[in-house]
Each structure stands twice: as structure tokens, then as C-alpha cells.
Write an enzyme that holds these catalytic residues in place. Structure first.
Site, PDB file in Angstrom:
ATOM      1  N   GLY A 114      52.490  38.716  72.804  1.00 17.76           N
ATOM      2  CA  GLY A 114      53.835  39.236  73.046  1.00 17.76           C
ATOM      3  C   GLY A 114      54.168  40.251  71.971  1.00 17.76           C
ATOM      4  N   GLN A 154      59.828  45.139  66.739  1.00 18.03           N
ATOM      5  CA  GLN A 154      58.606  45.094  65.937  1.00 18.03           C
ATOM      6  C   GLN A 154      57.931  46.467  65.885  1.00 18.03           C
ATOM      7  OE1 GLN A 154      57.015  41.489  68.251  1.00 18.03           O
ATOM      8  NE2 GLN A 154      56.241  41.108  66.196  1.00 18.03           N
ATOM      9  N   CYS A 191      52.995  35.394  64.400  1.00 17.42           N
ATOM     10  CA  CYS A 191      53.824  36.557  64.707  1.00 17.42           C
ATOM     11  C   CYS A 191      53.152  37.782  64.106  1.00 17.42           C
ATOM     12  CB  CYS A 191      55.219  36.367  64.110  1.00 17.42           C
ATOM     13  SG  CYS A 191      56.323  37.753  64.431  1.00 17.42           S
ATOM     14  N   LEU A 192      52.999  38.834  64.904  1.00 21.81           N
ATOM     15  CA  LEU A 192      52.358  40.052  64.388  1.00 21.81           C
ATOM     16  C   LEU A 192      53.104  40.595  63.178  1.00 21.81           C
ATOM     17  CD1 LEU A 192      51.534  41.877  67.750  1.00 21.81           C
ATOM     18  CD2 LEU A 192      49.892  40.834  66.178  1.00 21.81           C
ATOM     19  N   HIS A 242      60.232  33.180  71.755  1.00 25.75           N
ATOM     20  CA  HIS A 242      59.885  33.848  70.491  1.00 25.75           C
ATOM     21  C   HIS A 242      60.273  35.325  70.546  1.00 25.75           C
ATOM     22  CE1 HIS A 242      56.690  34.585  67.174  1.00 25.75           C
ATOM     23  NE2 HIS A 242      57.092  35.794  67.533  1.00 25.75           N
ATOM     24  N   GLU A 243      59.902  35.978  71.655  1.00 23.06           N
ATOM     25  CA  GLU A 243      60.179  37.425  71.762  1.00 23.06           C
ATOM     26  C   GLU A 243      61.671  37.686  71.914  1.00 23.06           C
ATOM     27  OE1 GLU A 243      57.796  39.208  70.907  1.00 23.06           O
ATOM     28  OE2 GLU A 243      56.234  37.717  71.172  1.00 23.06           O
ATOM     29  N   HIS A 302      63.357  37.701  68.634  1.00 24.49           N
ATOM     30  CA  HIS A 302      63.193  38.968  67.898  1.00 24.49           C
ATOM     31  C   HIS A 302      64.355  39.930  68.193  1.00 24.49           C
ATOM     32  CE1 HIS A 302      59.412  39.047  65.710  1.00 24.49           C
ATOM     33  NE2 HIS A 302      58.733  38.564  66.740  1.00 24.49           N
TER      34      HIS A 302
HETATM   35 ZN   LIG Z   1      56.943  37.638  66.599  1.00 21.54          ZN
END
Ligand SMILES: [Zn+2]
Length: 164
Positions: free
Chosen positions: A43, A48, A87-88, A129-130, A133
Site C-alpha cells: 500500500g 508518503q 511502513c515504507l 493503515h493507508e 496516513h
Molecule cells: Zn505506512
């Protein structure tokens, strides 16, 4: 399009609603899908990538790539599920996060059509999660201070590896 990592301030800013799904929005989403795959994510949320708009993309193993614009999440029951999430934007951190197990997500898709999906398991954790963000919430906010400190230590170690 660059990947922003903690503690970049854009990751902490609430995002704006997408007013209409323009060719520019679709171009951003397409690039986000490419980057998500290149960066090995399942995702990727717009903030991000430095885009402060309420949209994200998802690509679960063995499934297609999907875009979600202006997502709204509804929790369908009291069941919870705990999963280790990465998480990236927090490279090296893995955090056990407890979330509602089953959710319904309503959003616009890549073509600007309203879609509704019910998700459990990894897809449920991913869309939550997304969507977090988009409100400036990161997985380190989901745990108590000890796990949070350890997770951030991992991020630090990842960015400044001890050589030799
Ligand atoms: Zn993330």
C-alpha cells in the site's frame, strides 16, 4: 516522486479531500502504483509521496492494483485482529498493531466511480493503515511508548547502519 520518511512533516499533516478525479489525479495514482511496486509495498498513501490529498493505492500479493480516493471506513463488528505491520515511511520498523478485524470501505476508484468493499485480514489492515496516513497517523502512534521507542531505534539503525 520521492518517498518521504519519518519525521517528514508532510506525513503528519491531515490531507485534503480530492475534489474531482482529474487526469492529473489519475496520473499521480498511476505513478504511485509504479512506485509502490518498485518500493515493494502493498500500500502507498499520497502523503508518503508528498501529495497532501486523501487517496492511496493497494496491491496485495496475487491481486490487482487498486486506487481509493476519499476513503471512508466503517467498522462492521467488535472483532479485532493483531498483525505485524511495516511502513515504507518507517524503514526497518515492524510493529504489532491491533485493529478492527472487518471493515467496509467506501471510496471513489481510479475512474471516479463509487465503490464499496468489505475486507478482513491483510486487506482490512492495509486499508486502515493507508487511511490513517491521510490523517497524519503512523503505526508508531498505535502502540505504547516502549514499542514505539524500539521501533524508532530500528528506523535509526536502518538509516545509519553500523558498518563492519
Ligand atoms: Zn505506512
Amino acid at each position: 516522486m520521492e518517498l518521504l520518511t519519518y519525521p517528514n512533516k508532510t506525513l503528519r499533516s491531515p490531507c485534503q479531500l480530492v475534489e474531482s478525479v482529474t487526469p492529473q489525479i489519475r496520473a499521480d495514482l498511476s505513478l504511485m502504483m509504479e512506485k509502490m511496486d518498485a518500493w515493494d509495498g502493498i500500500g502507498l498513501a499520497a502523503p508518503q509521496c508528498g501529495i497532501s490529498l486523501r487517496m492511496f493505492v493497494m496491491h496485495l500479493p496475487g491481486e490487482g492494483r487498486y486506487a481509493f480516493i476519499n476513503p471512508e471506513i466503517e467498522i462492521l463488528n467488535d472483532d479485532t485482529s493483531s498483525m505485524e505491520e511495516g511502513c515504507l515511511s518507517l524503514p526497518g520498523a515492524l510493529i504489532l498493531v491491533t485493529r478492527p478485524a472487518t471493515v467496509k470501505i467506501k471510496a471513489l476508484n481510479y475512474n471516479g466511480k463509487v465503490v464499496n468493499h468489505i475486507y478482513t485480514g491483510i486487506a482490512s489492515a492495509c486499508v486502515q493503515h493507508e487511511t490513517d496516513h491521510l490523517s497524519g497517523i503512523l503505526i508508531i502512534d498505535k502502540v505504547e511508548s516502549y514499542s514505539r521507542r524500539r521501533a524508532l531505534q530500528n528506523v535509526w539503525d536502518h538509516e545509519h547502519p553500523t558498518k563492519g
